[in-house]
Design an enzyme around this catalytic site. Structure first.
Site, PDB file in Angstrom:
ATOM      1  CB  SER A 110      -2.825 -17.571  36.396  1.00 38.62           C
ATOM      2  OG  SER A 110      -2.859 -16.266  36.899  1.00 38.62           O
ATOM      3  CE  LYS A 135      -6.307 -17.973  36.103  1.00 42.60           C
ATOM      4  NZ  LYS A 135      -7.198 -17.430  35.194  1.00 42.60           N
ATOM      5  CG  HIS A 143      -4.939 -17.124  40.729  1.00 41.66           C
ATOM      6  ND1 HIS A 143      -5.422 -16.203  39.812  1.00 41.66           N
ATOM      7  CD2 HIS A 143      -3.639 -16.799  40.917  1.00 41.66           C
ATOM      8  CE1 HIS A 143      -4.445 -15.364  39.478  1.00 41.66           C
ATOM      9  NE2 HIS A 143      -3.354 -15.710  40.127  1.00 41.66           N
ATOM     10  CG  ASN A 144      -8.933 -15.524  38.216  1.00 41.79           C
ATOM     11  OD1 ASN A 144      -7.796 -15.990  38.283  1.00 41.79           O
ATOM     12  ND2 ASN A 144      -9.494 -15.223  37.059  1.00 41.79           N
ATOM     13  CD  GLU A 163      -6.414 -11.402  39.364  1.00 40.64           C
ATOM     14  OE1 GLU A 163      -5.893 -12.503  39.057  1.00 40.64           O
ATOM     15  OE2 GLU A 163      -7.034 -10.710  38.543  1.00 40.64           O
TER      16      GLU A 163
HETATM   17  P1  NBP Z   1     -11.186 -14.811  24.252  1.00 42.86           P
HETATM   18  O1  NBP Z   1     -11.700 -15.291  25.557  1.00 42.86           O
HETATM   19  O2  NBP Z   1     -11.383 -13.398  23.875  1.00 42.86           O
HETATM   20  O3  NBP Z   1     -11.804 -15.750  23.090  1.00 42.86           O
HETATM   21  C1  NBP Z   1     -11.508 -15.521  21.746  1.00 42.86           C
HETATM   22  C2  NBP Z   1     -11.183 -16.813  21.044  1.00 42.86           C
HETATM   23  O4  NBP Z   1     -12.284 -17.731  21.157  1.00 42.86           O
HETATM   24  C3  NBP Z   1     -10.969 -16.579  19.554  1.00 42.86           C
HETATM   25  O5  NBP Z   1      -9.968 -17.442  19.106  1.00 42.86           O
HETATM   26  C4  NBP Z   1     -12.343 -16.938  18.977  1.00 42.86           C
HETATM   27  O6  NBP Z   1     -12.316 -17.299  17.643  1.00 42.86           O
HETATM   28  C5  NBP Z   1     -12.656 -18.130  19.836  1.00 42.86           C
HETATM   29  N1  NBP Z   1     -14.072 -18.544  19.732  1.00 42.86           N
HETATM   30  C6  NBP Z   1     -15.193 -17.918  20.131  1.00 42.86           C
HETATM   31 BR1  NBP Z   1     -15.257 -16.256  20.864  1.00 42.86          BR
HETATM   32  N2  NBP Z   1     -16.299 -18.611  19.897  1.00 42.86           N
HETATM   33  C7  NBP Z   1     -15.871 -19.741  19.293  1.00 42.86           C
HETATM   34  C8  NBP Z   1     -16.543 -20.885  18.826  1.00 42.86           C
HETATM   35  N3  NBP Z   1     -17.863 -21.003  18.928  1.00 42.86           N
HETATM   36  N4  NBP Z   1     -15.805 -21.866  18.277  1.00 42.86           N
HETATM   37  C9  NBP Z   1     -14.464 -21.758  18.192  1.00 42.86           C
HETATM   38  N5  NBP Z   1     -13.758 -20.692  18.642  1.00 42.86           N
HETATM   39  C10 NBP Z   1     -14.461 -19.705  19.196  1.00 42.86           C
HETATM   40  O7  NBP Z   1      -9.612 -15.167  24.113  1.00 42.86           O
HETATM   41  P2  NBP Z   1      -8.428 -14.956  25.155  1.00 42.86           P
HETATM   42  O8  NBP Z   1      -8.515 -13.652  25.848  1.00 42.86           O
HETATM   43  O9  NBP Z   1      -7.196 -15.330  24.437  1.00 42.86           O
HETATM   44  O10 NBP Z   1      -8.723 -16.066  26.269  1.00 42.86           O
HETATM   45  C11 NBP Z   1      -8.792 -17.441  25.973  1.00 42.86           C
HETATM   46  C12 NBP Z   1      -9.179 -18.165  27.251  1.00 42.86           C
HETATM   47  O11 NBP Z   1      -8.179 -17.924  28.250  1.00 42.86           O
HETATM   48  C13 NBP Z   1     -10.498 -17.692  27.871  1.00 42.86           C
HETATM   49  O12 NBP Z   1     -11.145 -18.751  28.494  1.00 42.86           O
HETATM   50  C14 NBP Z   1     -10.055 -16.674  28.889  1.00 42.86           C
HETATM   51  O13 NBP Z   1     -11.005 -16.495  29.917  1.00 42.86           O
HETATM   52  C15 NBP Z   1      -8.777 -17.321  29.394  1.00 42.86           C
HETATM   53  N6  NBP Z   1      -7.810 -16.390  29.985  1.00 42.86           N
HETATM   54  C16 NBP Z   1      -7.617 -15.170  29.425  1.00 42.86           C
HETATM   55  C17 NBP Z   1      -6.687 -14.308  29.978  1.00 42.86           C
HETATM   56  C18 NBP Z   1      -6.433 -12.951  29.364  1.00 42.86           C
HETATM   57  O14 NBP Z   1      -5.672 -12.170  29.968  1.00 42.86           O
HETATM   58  N7  NBP Z   1      -6.988 -12.635  28.211  1.00 42.86           N
HETATM   59  C19 NBP Z   1      -5.945 -14.713  31.097  1.00 42.86           C
HETATM   60  C20 NBP Z   1      -6.134 -15.983  31.616  1.00 42.86           C
HETATM   61  C21 NBP Z   1      -7.075 -16.819  31.046  1.00 42.86           C
HETATM   62  P3  NBP Z   1     -12.601 -16.187  16.499  1.00 42.86           P
HETATM   63  O15 NBP Z   1     -11.280 -15.521  16.272  1.00 42.86           O
HETATM   64  O16 NBP Z   1     -13.049 -16.985  15.352  1.00 42.86           O
HETATM   65  O17 NBP Z   1     -13.645 -15.257  17.029  1.00 42.86           O
END
Ligand code: NBP
Length: 466
Positions: free
Chosen positions: A129, A183, A186-187, A190
Site C-alpha cells: 500500500s 490489504k 485497509h482499502n 480508506e
Molecule cells: P496495472 O494494474 O495498471 O497493470 C499493468 C501491468 O500489468 C502492466 O505491466 C501490464 O503489462 C501487465 N499485464 C496486464 Br494489464 N495483463 C497482463 C498479462 N495478461 N500478462 C502479463 N502482464 C500483464 O499496474 P499498476 O498500477 O502498477 O498496479 C500493479 C498492481 O498493484 C495491481 O494489482 C494494482 O491493483 C496494485 N496496486 C496499484 C496501486 C497504484 O497506485 N497503482 C497501489 C497499490 C496496489 P503490459 O505493459 O504489457 O500491458
C-alpha cells in the site's frame, strides 16, 4: 560466470517500476520483465542503476535469478496474474518463491497458494500500500503465505518498507490469502475515512460558509492533533490549489462523481459473507455509486427543490465537526478491525491485530497517529472483541458523543447528506444498546415463516400459532 540477481519483478507499470527502484536502492540486484517490451525499454532507458537488469524473454529473466528464485508479480489483478504464473512455471525450480504484490482478491490468492504449494513452489500474496510514492520510497507491506518460507523474503520486504517510529511497516500477516485480505480491508477503511472527511468538508462549507482557504486552515489545524494523518494532510493541501483555467480553486472545478477500483466493494462483500456489520465502509462504497448517477441527482434536485438548507453556525461548530469526525472514524476502524478478527477465526489466520495496526502506521494511505492507539489497544488485549470496548476509545467516544449527535442531527435537519457520519453513530447506538427490537423481528419471522424464536426466560426453541 555472470553473477545472479537477488530478485525479479514482472510488471513495469506504476507500481512495478517504482518497487524495482526502491529494492535496488536498498542494495539488492533486480531483474525486470514486462509483457510488452516497450515498457521494459522505456524503463531501462531512464534507469542509471547497474543493479537493475532488463530481460525480454521470461526464460532469460528466470535464468538470471539466484536460487531459490524470488519473483514479484506487479501485474493487473485477476487474469493477468494467472496468465503470468502459467507462463512462468515451466522455467521455475521447486522451492522458488512467487510473490503477488498486486491487489488480488484474497480468495484467488488462497486458491493459487494451494495449487502452487502442491507443486513445490512457495506462494505469497503480499498487500502493498502507498501507491506510486509508497512503492518508490517505502510502502506498507502485508505478506501472506507460508510462515517458514517467509524468512526467504523477509529481509528484502522489511528493508524496502516504510518506517513508523523506527519500526518497519511490514509484519508477517498469516497463511495464504491473509495478506491480501488485510490489504483489502485497509482499502475498505480508506473508503470510509475519505467519505467521512468529505462529509466534514460539506458540513463546514455549508454551515460555516467556509471558503477553500478557510478549509485549508481548519484541516491544517486538525492535522496537528489527534486526527493527524496522511488523508487530513492532503485534504488541507488540496484546498490551496488554484485552477489554471479559471479564477477558482481547483476543488470547486472538479466533478462530484467518484471513481473506484473495487476493493471497497470486495471488503463489503467479504463482510456480508462473514456476517460482520461494517455499515460505514459499505455506506462509503454506496455513496460512490450514488455519486455516479449525476444526471439523475440533478433531476432529483430540481424535483425536490434544491438540496441543502443553509443554517449558519458559529465557529465553535467546527470543533464539534472535528469531534464528530474523530468519533465516526473510531467506528469505521472498529468495523474494519472486527472484520479482520472474524476472518482470522474463519480462515484460521491467527491475525495479530496490533501488528496490523502498526503496519498501517507508515507508507500507506490510512497512515495516522491514531493507529498507535489501535496498536496499543490490541497489544494490551489481543482478544479484544471490538475497539469500542477499549478504555481509550470508550473515553474518546464519551467525551465527543454530545458534539457528534449535535453535528449529525444538524446535518440531517439541514438536508446535508451524511451517510458515513450517520451510519457510524447508528453503529455505535446499535452496538451499545442492551435490547434491540429484534424480539419483534423474531416474532414476525415466526409469524410468516415458522422460523421459531428463543425466549429470554427459559432455554429452548419456540413456535407460536400467531
Ligand atoms: P496495472 O494494474 O495498471 O497493470 C499493468 C501491468 O500489468 C502492466 O505491466 C501490464 O503489462 C501487465 N499485464 C496486464 Br494489464 N495483463 C497482463 C498479462 N495478461 N500478462 C502479463 N502482464 C500483464 O499496474 P499498476 O498500477 O502498477 O498496479 C500493479 C498492481 O498493484 C495491481 O494489482 C494494482 O491493483 C496494485 N496496486 C496499484 C496501486 C497504484 O497506485 N497503482 C497501489 C497499490 C496496489 P503490459 O505493459 O504489457 O500491458
Amino acid at each position: 560466470m555472470r553473477s545472479k540477481q537477488n530478485i525479479g519483478i514482472i510488471g513495469l507499470a506504476v507500481m512495478g517500476k517504482n518497487l524495482a527502484l526502491n529494492i535496488a536502492d536498498h542494495g539488492y540486484t533486480v531483474s525486470v520483465f514486462n509483457r510488452s517490451a516497450k515498457r521494459t525499454e522505456e524503463f531501462l532507458a531512464k534507469c542509471v542503476s547497474t543493479a537493475l537488469k532488463g530481460y525480454f524473454t521470461l526464460e532469460e529473466f528466470v535464468q538470471s535469478l539466484e536460487l531459490p528464485r524470488k519473483i514479484i508479480l506487479m501485474v493487473k489483478a485477476g487474469n493477468a496474474v494467472d496468465a503470468t504464473i502459467r507462463q512462468l512455471k515451466p522455467y521455475l525450480t521447486e522451492g522458488d518463491v512467487i510473490i503477488d504484490g498486486g491487489n488480488s482478491y484474497f480468495e484467488q490468492t488462497i486458491n493459487r497458494s494451494k495449487e502452487l504449494e502442491a507443486e513445490g513452489f512457495h506462494y505469497f500474496g503480499v498487500g502493498i500500500s502507498g501507491g506510486e510514492e509508497g512503492a518508490r520510497t517505502g510502502p506498507a507491506i502485508m505478506p501472506g503465505g507460508d510462515e517458514k518460507a517467509y524468512e526467504l523474503i523477509q529481509p528484502i520486504l522489511t528493508n524496502i518498507s516504510a518506517r513508523a517510529e523506527g519500526e518497519p511497516c511490514c509484519h508477517y500477516i498469516g497463511r495464504d490469502g491473509a495478506g491480501h485480505f488485510v490489504k483489502m480491508v485497509h482499502n475498505g477503511i480508506e473508503y470510509a475515512d475519505m467519505q467521512l472527511i468529505c462529509e466534514a468538508y460539506l458540513i463546514l462549507k455549508n454551515m460555516l460558509n467556509m471558503s477553500p482557504p478557510d478549509l485549508h486552515a481548519v484541516f491544517k489545524e486538525w492535522n496537528q492533533g489527534e486526527l493527524n494523518s496522511y488523508l487530513i494532510s492532503i485534504t488541507s493541501d488540496i484546498f490551496t490549489k488554484k485552477d489554471l483555467d479559471s479564477d477558482n480553486y481547483l476543488v470547486d472545478m472538479i466533478l462530484d462523481v467518484a471513481g473506484q477500483k473495487g476493493t471497497g466493494k470486495w471488503t463489503s462483500q467479504a463482510a456480508l459473507d462473514l456476517g460482520v456489520s461494517i455499515p460505514t465502509i459499505t455506506g462509503a462504497v454506496f455513496e460512490r455509486y450514488l455519486s455516479s448517477a449525476k444526471d439523475l441527482r440533478m433531476a432529483a434536485s430540481q424535483l425536490y427543490g434544491g438540496s441543502i438548507k443553509s443554517e449558519q453556525k458559529t465557529t465553535d461548530f467546527a470543533e464539534s465537526v472535528r469531534k464528530a469526525l474523530y468519533a465516526s472514524k473510531i467506528c469505521a476502524y472498529a468495523q474494519g478491525f472486527s472484520l479482520m478478527l472474524e476472518a482470522s477465526k474463519h480462515y484460521g489466520w491467527n491475525l495479530n491485530l496490533s501488528n496490523i495496526a502498526k503496519t498501517f502506521r507508515g507508507g500507506c494511505i490510512i497512515r495516522a497517529q491514531f493507529l498507535n492507539k489501535i496498536a496499543e489497544a490490541y497489544q494490551t488485549e489481543p482478544e479484544l472483541a471490538n475497539l469500542l470496548m477499549n478504555n481509550y476509545f470508550k473515553t474518546s467516544i464519551q467525551q465527543y458523543e454530545q458534539a457528534w449527535r449535535n453535528v449529525v442531527s444538524t446535518a440531517i435537519t439541514s438536508g446535508i447528506p451524511v451517510p458515513a457520519f450517520s451510519s457510524a453513530i447508528s453503529y455505535f447506538d446499535s452496538f451499545r444498546t442492551h435490547t434491540l427490537p429484534m424480539n419483534l423481528l423474531q416474532a414476525q419471522r415466526d409469524y410468516f415463516g415458522t422460523h421459531t424464536y428463543k425466549r429470554i426466560d427459559k432455554e429452548g426453541t419456540y413456535h407460536t400459532q400467531w
